[in-house]
Design a protein around this motif. Structure first.
Motif, PDB file in Angstrom:
ATOM      1  N   ILE A 288      36.668   2.103 -13.350  1.00 50.22           N
ATOM      2  CA  ILE A 288      35.886   3.251 -12.889  1.00 50.22           C
ATOM      3  C   ILE A 288      36.220   4.454 -13.775  1.00 50.22           C
ATOM      4  N   SER A 289      35.188   5.112 -14.259  1.00 52.96           N
ATOM      5  CA  SER A 289      35.372   6.305 -15.077  1.00 52.96           C
ATOM      6  C   SER A 289      34.745   7.508 -14.388  1.00 52.96           C
ATOM      7  N   VAL A 290      35.314   8.648 -14.639  1.00 55.74           N
ATOM      8  CA  VAL A 290      34.778   9.908 -14.121  1.00 55.74           C
ATOM      9  C   VAL A 290      34.012  10.584 -15.251  1.00 55.74           C
ATOM     10  N   VAL A 291      32.720  10.834 -15.033  1.00 56.16           N
ATOM     11  CA  VAL A 291      31.864  11.437 -16.060  1.00 56.16           C
ATOM     12  C   VAL A 291      31.215  12.691 -15.479  1.00 56.16           C
ATOM     13  N   PRO A 292      30.832  13.614 -16.338  1.00 59.86           N
ATOM     14  CA  PRO A 292      30.126  14.807 -15.845  1.00 59.86           C
ATOM     15  C   PRO A 292      28.785  14.434 -15.229  1.00 59.86           C
ATOM     16  N   ALA A 293      28.496  15.007 -14.072  1.00 61.92           N
ATOM     17  CA  ALA A 293      27.183  14.797 -13.456  1.00 61.92           C
ATOM     18  C   ALA A 293      26.139  15.559 -14.267  1.00 61.92           C
ATOM     19  N   VAL A 294      24.955  14.980 -14.359  1.00 61.88           N
ATOM     20  CA  VAL A 294      23.911  15.519 -15.228  1.00 61.88           C
ATOM     21  C   VAL A 294      22.639  15.739 -14.423  1.00 61.88           C
TER      22      VAL A 294
ATOM     23  N   PRO B 176      27.660  17.393  -6.983  1.00 61.95           N
ATOM     24  CA  PRO B 176      29.034  17.373  -7.524  1.00 61.95           C
ATOM     25  C   PRO B 176      29.004  17.529  -9.037  1.00 61.95           C
ATOM     26  N   THR B 177      30.052  18.093  -9.583  1.00 65.99           N
ATOM     27  CA  THR B 177      30.107  18.291 -11.031  1.00 65.99           C
ATOM     28  C   THR B 177      30.487  17.019 -11.779  1.00 65.99           C
ATOM     29  N   THR B 178      31.089  16.057 -11.082  1.00 65.53           N
ATOM     30  CA  THR B 178      31.470  14.800 -11.718  1.00 65.53           C
ATOM     31  C   THR B 178      31.027  13.624 -10.852  1.00 65.53           C
ATOM     32  N   LEU B 179      30.921  12.479 -11.487  1.00 64.37           N
ATOM     33  CA  LEU B 179      30.549  11.242 -10.801  1.00 64.37           C
ATOM     34  C   LEU B 179      31.511  10.140 -11.225  1.00 64.37           C
ATOM     35  N   THR B 180      31.812   9.244 -10.298  1.00 62.74           N
ATOM     36  CA  THR B 180      32.561   8.037 -10.632  1.00 62.74           C
ATOM     37  C   THR B 180      31.563   6.922 -10.888  1.00 62.74           C
ATOM     38  N   VAL B 181      31.606   6.392 -12.090  1.00 64.62           N
ATOM     39  CA  VAL B 181      30.636   5.373 -12.486  1.00 64.62           C
ATOM     40  C   VAL B 181      31.384   4.123 -12.949  1.00 64.62           C
TER      41      VAL B 181
ATOM     42  N   GLY C 293       0.795  -1.223   0.000  1.00 67.44           N
ATOM     43  CA  GLY C 293       0.000   0.000   0.000  1.00 67.44           C
ATOM     44  C   GLY C 293       0.824   1.267   0.000  1.00 67.44           C
ATOM     45  N   ASP C 294       2.161   1.147   0.187  1.00 71.98           N
ATOM     46  CA  ASP C 294       3.019   2.334   0.128  1.00 71.98           C
ATOM     47  C   ASP C 294       3.160   2.788  -1.315  1.00 71.98           C
ATOM     48  N   LEU C 295       3.390   4.076  -1.467  1.00 71.45           N
ATOM     49  CA  LEU C 295       3.643   4.662  -2.786  1.00 71.45           C
ATOM     50  C   LEU C 295       5.093   5.146  -2.800  1.00 71.45           C
ATOM     51  N   VAL C 296       5.853   4.680  -3.774  1.00 67.57           N
ATOM     52  CA  VAL C 296       7.266   5.028  -3.879  1.00 67.57           C
ATOM     53  C   VAL C 296       7.476   5.836  -5.157  1.00 67.57           C
ATOM     54  N   VAL C 297       8.077   7.002  -4.999  1.00 67.51           N
ATOM     55  CA  VAL C 297       8.459   7.815  -6.151  1.00 67.51           C
ATOM     56  C   VAL C 297       9.904   7.477  -6.494  1.00 67.51           C
ATOM     57  N   VAL C 298      10.127   6.982  -7.696  1.00 72.02           N
ATOM     58  CA  VAL C 298      11.473   6.627  -8.136  1.00 72.02           C
ATOM     59  C   VAL C 298      11.892   7.579  -9.250  1.00 72.02           C
ATOM     60  N   ARG C 299      13.183   7.913  -9.264  1.00 73.54           N
ATOM     61  CA  ARG C 299      13.732   8.806 -10.286  1.00 73.54           C
ATOM     62  C   ARG C 299      14.949   8.155 -10.919  1.00 73.54           C
ATOM     63  N   GLU C 300      15.077   8.371 -12.222  1.00 79.33           N
ATOM     64  CA  GLU C 300      16.205   7.809 -12.954  1.00 79.33           C
ATOM     65  C   GLU C 300      17.513   8.395 -12.434  1.00 79.33           C
ATOM     66  N   SER C 301      18.541   7.558 -12.357  1.00 73.64           N
ATOM     67  CA  SER C 301      19.833   7.986 -11.839  1.00 73.64           C
ATOM     68  C   SER C 301      20.932   7.636 -12.829  1.00 73.64           C
ATOM     69  N   GLN C 302      22.020   8.403 -12.770  1.00 78.68           N
ATOM     70  CA  GLN C 302      23.160   8.091 -13.621  1.00 78.68           C
ATOM     71  C   GLN C 302      23.868   6.822 -13.177  1.00 78.68           C
ATOM     72  N   THR C 303      23.848   6.563 -11.880  1.00 82.97           N
ATOM     73  CA  THR C 303      24.554   5.399 -11.357  1.00 82.97           C
ATOM     74  C   THR C 303      23.644   4.642 -10.389  1.00 82.97           C
TER      75      THR C 303
ATOM     76  N   THR D  52      24.412  19.265 -17.885  1.00 82.65           N
ATOM     77  CA  THR D  52      25.482  18.973 -16.945  1.00 82.65           C
ATOM     78  C   THR D  52      25.390  19.920 -15.754  1.00 82.65           C
ATOM     79  N   VAL D  53      25.861  19.432 -14.601  1.00 82.89           N
ATOM     80  CA  VAL D  53      25.803  20.249 -13.391  1.00 82.89           C
ATOM     81  C   VAL D  53      26.658  21.504 -13.560  1.00 82.89           C
TER      82      VAL D  53
END
Length: 522
Positions: free
Chosen positions: A390-396, A204-209, A52-62, A405-406
């Motif tokens: 692991i790569s460093v990519v621009p956060a979006v 953050p302006t970058t993310l490790t993915v 019965g719970d409602l969960v709001v999910v959002r797309e993520s880069q990682t 991009t951030v």
């Protein structure tokens, strides 16, 4: 005290920008947003989530181990569980209340989004909103809020007890009054850029993915020998043929290996090959077919000779020692290749150890078939994997389907906010200046919607003219009765009038002084 039009415009801008922000954050994917709404059914995620719970999910880069996320299962539809492991490009899910792993492991493209907001019991509310009546009420609510936001906030109210129905006079198009619209637009845009800047500067302006490198081990077995033409076509034993050991005492077996990766690799290899003879549920003996050697490349060829007479002698010795005589035994050719070096700039090491399995009975040696449902070729073994990187990519930031991009959002938000503040200051300067100067300019700035210019004073009997102490008293009377204030200039003097119920209320030049706001006693 600032003019009403100057203070009400930012308030309306705040409400409008807040509605826009809420829509950007909570808009469903079906309407161009980034949010998905998941109604929890079942107890697989208890005690984290309940039915019965409602969960709001959002797309993520990682996505990482420990995240609660929703993915699309091709058999059962959307599933919301926790990520417990990652294998290459696939994620392993499990319910918090389950003792088993999910049977399906999705890729990142199959994940709808990460849990962002949990509304306990919200699923029942959403079900009501999805009904025809709920959708109508929801649409009407949004329409009402929007209308109340952008309506003319400076509209005068008329009391219920006023039974005099007057026709509104045309609005005086004074220069200061025309600034309301531009200030509203600039304030709304400025608030939006400010919100964008606040969000961007908290990210953050970058993310490790994870940027795992796929690779594949490719192997190929082949064997050949000479045999009697009466049994083998062309007098050759080819790969896949049974070997009748009474006719063919030995045969040569080869194994070729190649390594393939999606990025350049600087690797070397160490490889060898052995023969393992075993009884299915008991003993095993190994014979080295080719000692381990080092290769400067990852293309390797190994060769060995299988002496079937020696194999049968080993089996005979083991039968005497164990007292067990089987009708068939297993003979496995097992090469191994260990590749080492660097791949994609990262250290890499892996071992490939396939096996070509034969069954040996009193008459022949033949390839032992594995799983009948498997489509793999025993003569062409392969194995795929992923090397961790692991790569460093621009956060979006995703805003209504637009990826920004951030770093760019920081520039746009910060610069846009400064420009809008400067524009508001520029547009509002005349209003502030007029308010400081007082007199006619202040009145026009503050009461532009309620004052109209006339050429002549209203005609009224001397007994019906009432002199008021201050312009503020006249303005309150006009607002209470819903009348316009008439303005007339005569020989440099300013006169203001309000006509109501046969009386004329007047404020003369002595009552309107620059920068002075006089009020009646009490």
């Amino acid at each position: 005290m600032l003019p009403k039009t100057f203070t009400q415009t930012p308030l309306a801008s705040v409400l409008l920008a807040g509605m826009a922000t809420a829509w950007i954050v909570l808009a469903p994917i079906q309407f161009g947003g980034q949010a998905a709404y998941v109604m929890v059914a079942g107890a697989s995620m208890e005690p984290t989530l309940h039915q019965g719970d409602l969960v709001v999910v959002r797309e993520s880069q990682t996505y990482g181990v420990g995240d609660v996320a929703t993915y699309r299962n091709p058999s059962v539809g959307p599933v919301i569980h926790r990520i417990v492991d990652r294998q290459g490009d696939r994620f392993v899910f499990q319910g918090d209340n389950n003792d088993w792993l999910d049977s399906y492991s999705p890729t990142a493209s199959e994940i709808v989004g990460k849990a962002w907001l949990v509304l306990p019991g919200g699923a029942s509310v959403l079900r009501q909103l999805r009904s025809p009546l709920g959708l109508v009420l929801l649409a009407m609510s949004f329409a009402f809020i929007l209308i109340m936001t952008v309506r003319n906030t400076g509209r005068r109210r008329r009391p219920a007890e006023d039974h005099v129905r007057s026709v509104p006079a045309p609005r005086a198009e004074h220069g200061l009054a025309t600034l309301d619209g531009p200030i509203f637009v600039v304030a709304t845009v400025g608030l939006g850029t400010l919100i964008l800047a606040l969000v961007a500067f908290t990210r953050p302006t970058t993310l490790t993915v994870p940027d795992d490198i796929p690779y594949t081990h490719l192997g190929r077995f082949s064997y050949q020998a000479e045999g009697p033409a009466s049994v083998y076509a062309g007098a050759d034993v080819d790969s896949g043929d049974p070997v009748f050991h009474q006719l063919v005492p030995e045969f040569q077996i080869d194994f070729t290996y190649d390594f393939q990766a999606s990025v350049p690799a600087d690797l070397s290899a160490r490889a060898g090959m052995l023969l393992e003879i075993s009884e299915p549920s008991g003993w095993a003996r190994s014979i080295l077919l080719q000692p381990e050697s080092t290769f400067s490349e990852t293309k390797v060829t190994l060769t060995g000779v299988v002496d079937l007479g020696f194999v049968r002698r080993v089996i005979g010795i083991m039968e005497e020692r164990t007292g067990v005589d089987r009708q068939a035994y297993w003979v496995d050719v097992i090469p191994w290749v260990k590749v080492e070096g660097a791949m994609g700039g990262e250290p890499f090491s892996d071992t490939f150890r396939p096996s070509l399995s034969f069954t040996l009975d009193d008459l022949e040696l033949y390839i032992r078939q594995g799983d009948p449902l498997s489509q793999s070729d025993p003569l062409r073994p392969t194995s795929s994997g992923y090397a961790a990187r692991i790569s460093v990519v621009p956060a979006v930031l995703s805003i209504l389907g637009i990826d920004l991009t951030v770093a760019a959002a920081r520039w746009i938000g910060g610069l846009g906010t400064l420009i809008c503040l400067a524009a508001i200051g520029y547009l509002g300067a005349p209003i502030l200046r007029a308010y400081r100067e007082g007199g006619l300019e202040r009145i026009r700035a503050e009461y532009a919607d309620g004052v109209i210019d006339v050429k002549e004073a209203p005609q009224a009997a001397a007994k019906s003219v009432i002199e008021l102490v201050s312009f503020e008293d006249l303005a309150r009377l006009a607002e209470r009765r819903g009348h316009m204030i008439l303005h007339m200039s005569e020989n440099g003097d300013e006169h203001y009038y309000v006509e109501d119920a046969g009386r004329t209320y007047h404020v003369g030049p002595a009552r309107v002084r620059p920068g002075v706001r006089r009020r009646t006693a009490g």
